[in-house]
Design a protein around this motif. Structure first.
Motif, PDB file in Angstrom:
ATOM      1  N   ILE A  14       0.799  -1.227   0.055  1.00  0.00           N
ATOM      2  CA  ILE A  14      -0.009   0.072   0.015  1.00  0.00           C
ATOM      3  C   ILE A  14       1.037   1.040   0.083  1.00  0.00           C
ATOM      4  O   ILE A  14       0.551   2.453  -0.714  1.00  0.00           O
ATOM      5  N   LYS A  15       1.958   1.311   0.809  1.00  0.00           N
ATOM      6  CA  LYS A  15       3.033   2.353   0.775  1.00  0.00           C
ATOM      7  C   LYS A  15       3.741   2.613  -0.644  1.00  0.00           C
ATOM      8  O   LYS A  15       3.602   3.780  -1.129  1.00  0.00           O
ATOM      9  N   GLN A  16       3.899   1.409  -1.134  1.00  0.00           N
ATOM     10  CA  GLN A  16       4.377   1.770  -2.427  1.00  0.00           C
ATOM     11  C   GLN A  16       3.399   2.121  -3.657  1.00  0.00           C
ATOM     12  O   GLN A  16       3.760   3.124  -4.363  1.00  0.00           O
ATOM     13  N   ILE A  17       2.261   1.633  -3.665  1.00  0.00           N
ATOM     14  CA  ILE A  17       1.117   2.052  -4.394  1.00  0.00           C
ATOM     15  C   ILE A  17       0.847   3.703  -4.048  1.00  0.00           C
ATOM     16  O   ILE A  17       0.840   4.314  -5.123  1.00  0.00           O
ATOM     17  N   LEU A  18       1.002   4.053  -3.008  1.00  0.00           N
ATOM     18  CA  LEU A  18       0.631   5.501  -2.639  1.00  0.00           C
ATOM     19  C   LEU A  18       1.702   6.243  -2.958  1.00  0.00           C
ATOM     20  O   LEU A  18       1.730   7.580  -3.423  1.00  0.00           O
ATOM     21  N   ILE A  19       3.096   5.820  -3.068  1.00  0.00           N
ATOM     22  CA  ILE A  19       4.329   6.866  -3.444  1.00  0.00           C
ATOM     23  C   ILE A  19       3.846   6.675  -5.103  1.00  0.00           C
ATOM     24  O   ILE A  19       4.401   7.686  -5.544  1.00  0.00           O
ATOM     25  N   ILE A  20       3.764   5.496  -5.854  1.00  0.00           N
ATOM     26  CA  ILE A  20       3.641   5.647  -7.211  1.00  0.00           C
ATOM     27  C   ILE A  20       2.430   6.849  -7.594  1.00  0.00           C
ATOM     28  O   ILE A  20       2.610   7.259  -8.519  1.00  0.00           O
ATOM     29  N   LEU A  21       1.374   6.722  -6.985  1.00  0.00           N
ATOM     30  CA  LEU A  21       0.455   7.477  -7.016  1.00  0.00           C
ATOM     31  C   LEU A  21       0.481   8.901  -6.956  1.00  0.00           C
ATOM     32  O   LEU A  21       0.175   9.759  -7.730  1.00  0.00           O
ATOM     33  N   LEU A  22       1.451   9.218  -5.854  1.00  0.00           N
ATOM     34  CA  LEU A  22       1.833  10.576  -5.671  1.00  0.00           C
ATOM     35  C   LEU A  22       2.705  11.206  -6.855  1.00  0.00           C
ATOM     36  O   LEU A  22       2.546  12.183  -7.066  1.00  0.00           O
ATOM     37  N   ALA A  23       3.695  10.419  -7.050  1.00  0.00           N
ATOM     38  CA  ALA A  23       4.674  10.748  -8.186  1.00  0.00           C
ATOM     39  C   ALA A  23       3.841  10.974  -9.426  1.00  0.00           C
ATOM     40  O   ALA A  23       4.039  11.805 -10.178  1.00  0.00           O
ATOM     41  N   ALA A  24       3.051   9.862  -9.865  1.00  0.00           N
ATOM     42  CA  ALA A  24       2.160  10.243 -11.025  1.00  0.00           C
ATOM     43  C   ALA A  24       1.283  11.417 -11.104  1.00  0.00           C
ATOM     44  O   ALA A  24       1.366  12.298 -11.972  1.00  0.00           O
TER      45      ALA A  24
END
Length: 98
Positions: A4-14
């Motif tokens: 979940i942390k990785q997905i949130l980081i990717i969504l934030l970066a995108a």
């Protein structure tokens, strides 16, 4: 929880990359891309509006444009993700050895 942390980081970066690309919509280049008709002037000075691309080509170009935009932001996001992943590995290694 790590996923979940990785997905949130990717969504934030995108999201950040998308926000940085928004001003491109106000440029002359974007106006040229959006403009599908061409003004052709005759000898009398009158212009005639006509589309120079068939509908099927316009459809393909629309998909191609979206694909390119998604690929650019995806590649940048993947690069940011790899940098974050690499830095977290270094911290884990330094904690294990230190």
């Amino acid at each position: 929880m790590e996923t979940i942390k990785q997905i949130l980081i990717i969504l934030l970066a995108a999201g950040l990359i998308f926000a940085m690309m928004l001003p491109l919509a106000q440029t002359d280049w974007a106006d040229e891309v959006r403009n599908t008709t061409e003004m052709e002037g005759g000898e009398g000075g009158e212009g005639q509006m006509r589309g120079d691309m068939p509908a099927s080509l316009m459809l393909i170009m629309g998909f191609l444009k979206e694909t390119i935009i998604m690929l650019v932001s995806g590649v940048i996001t993947l690069g940011i993700y790899r940098l974050i992943k690499r830095s977290s590995r270094r911290r884990k290694v330094s904690k294990a050895t230190g």
